[in-house]
Design a protein around this motif. Sequence first.
Motif, PDB file in Angstrom:
ATOM      1  N   UNK A   1       0.834  -1.204   0.000  1.00 49.78           N
ATOM      2  CA  UNK A   1       0.000   0.000   0.000  1.00 49.78           C
ATOM      3  C   UNK A   1       0.864   1.248   0.000  1.00 49.78           C
ATOM      4  N   UNK A   2       0.275   2.325  -0.481  1.00 50.11           N
ATOM      5  CA  UNK A   2       0.902   3.652  -0.449  1.00 50.11           C
ATOM      6  C   UNK A   2       0.004   4.587   0.355  1.00 50.11           C
ATOM      7  N   UNK A   3       0.622   5.308   1.298  1.00 58.06           N
ATOM      8  CA  UNK A   3      -0.108   6.195   2.203  1.00 58.06           C
ATOM      9  C   UNK A   3       0.377   7.630   2.065  1.00 58.06           C
ATOM     10  N   UNK A   4      -0.544   8.538   2.322  1.00 59.11           N
ATOM     11  CA  UNK A   4      -0.202   9.944   2.555  1.00 59.11           C
ATOM     12  C   UNK A   4      -0.571  10.276   4.003  1.00 59.11           C
ATOM     13  N   UNK A   5      -0.023  11.361   4.485  1.00 59.45           N
ATOM     14  CA  UNK A   5      -0.253  11.781   5.877  1.00 59.45           C
ATOM     15  C   UNK A   5      -1.311  12.861   5.889  1.00 59.45           C
ATOM     16  N   UNK A   6      -2.318  12.705   6.756  1.00 57.34           N
ATOM     17  CA  UNK A   6      -3.400  13.668   6.863  1.00 57.34           C
ATOM     18  C   UNK A   6      -3.547  14.125   8.298  1.00 57.34           C
ATOM     19  N   UNK A   7      -3.698  15.432   8.500  1.00 59.17           N
ATOM     20  CA  UNK A   7      -3.940  15.975   9.839  1.00 59.17           C
ATOM     21  C   UNK A   7      -5.422  15.878  10.163  1.00 59.17           C
ATOM     22  N   UNK A   8      -5.724  15.557  11.424  1.00 61.80           N
ATOM     23  CA  UNK A   8      -7.130  15.487  11.858  1.00 61.80           C
ATOM     24  C   UNK A   8      -7.578  16.750  12.541  1.00 61.80           C
ATOM     25  N   UNK A   9      -6.627  17.608  12.852  1.00 58.62           N
ATOM     26  CA  UNK A   9      -6.975  18.851  13.558  1.00 58.62           C
ATOM     27  C   UNK A   9      -7.411  19.924  12.569  1.00 58.62           C
TER      28      UNK A   9
END
Length: 381
Positions: free
Chosen positions: A373-381
Amino acid sequence: MLKPLVVLALTGSFLAGCSSTENFEEPDPVPEVVSTVTLESEWSLNVGDGYDGQYLHLEPTIIGGSLYAVSADGELLAVGPATGDVRWRRDLDEQIMAGVGGDSRHLYLVTVDAELLALNRDNGDEVWRLRMPNEVLAAPQSNGNLVLSQTIDGKVVAADAASGERLWQYDAPAPSLSVRDTGAPVVGSEMALATFANGRVVALSTDNGQPVWQYTVGEPAGRTELERLVDVTAQPVIVEGAALVAGYQGKLALVDIRNGQEIWSRATSTFHSPALAPGKVFIARDNGDVVGLDASNLEEVWVQDALSWRRLSAPATIGDQLVVGDFEGYLHILSQENGQLQGQLEFDDEGIRAPMLSWENRLIVYGNGGRLAVFTLENRE
């Protein structure tokens, strides 16, 4: 085939010896984390049977804009890393022990029968094969002219990348006890760096395999064989004319790549290559502690001990975060600044062993069960 020693949990890896794999140290439970960041999957797919229940490190690789991954049962595929589109897929009808390495023309894999395979990078067709003197667990590495493979008993074999002709072999002294893992060599145009179970890093001439210099990462100490065990299973990381090396029951050190002279060092114990960010060095210790160091003075900036004995993967960076995988298949997201746990994701319940790849602000993860899999980083704030 070497069998794993009973001290699996003490080291987080297999060692040569007897056959039990029970834990001496109880792993910490999965920590409870209030997620402020998360990993968002851009795509995922399955690669054959993954590791097929074997203790392997089938690290994928990116070459020439394609992502290549292989399973233990011999399914090899080329994928567009940005989209996950399968460009080609091939069943090799071979059991694979190590891979994938490559250069501009070929991919390199090693079979369970200790044969080095060179395959056409465009379609996976076999080009040549060469018998190795013993089994190989680390991906072969190439500079385009020659390809190096390292066996579990400390032999480095060079083959001509075009023809598969054996060019030279270097034999390092093999200790009676070692970690069941091998660091992949680093191959330059004139010199290659190889790490060994005797606790040393050796620079070899690519022309003839003769040693240029060697550096001791760990010296045996203690009364028992286990206490005296030193091993370097981490691939060196090249940093502006120097090599960053680390070992089990040894140290983390920066070494001048020209002559092997130590620039700085700090005692540590790890099986994995460190991860780097501007001004920072990150390591996952053999006991599961994750440590952030100031690269200018080697001072510990922070230690995260909530993942003790969870048999962590090598750390990888994405954005301003650090990610490690564990033996139960969780991905743990840590702040590079202070080491606090920022997020968590259950990825593959068979575990995560292969080093993750950082690529264009994405994270590529290959789980033991075969999920890629390939992921990106996402902020939840």
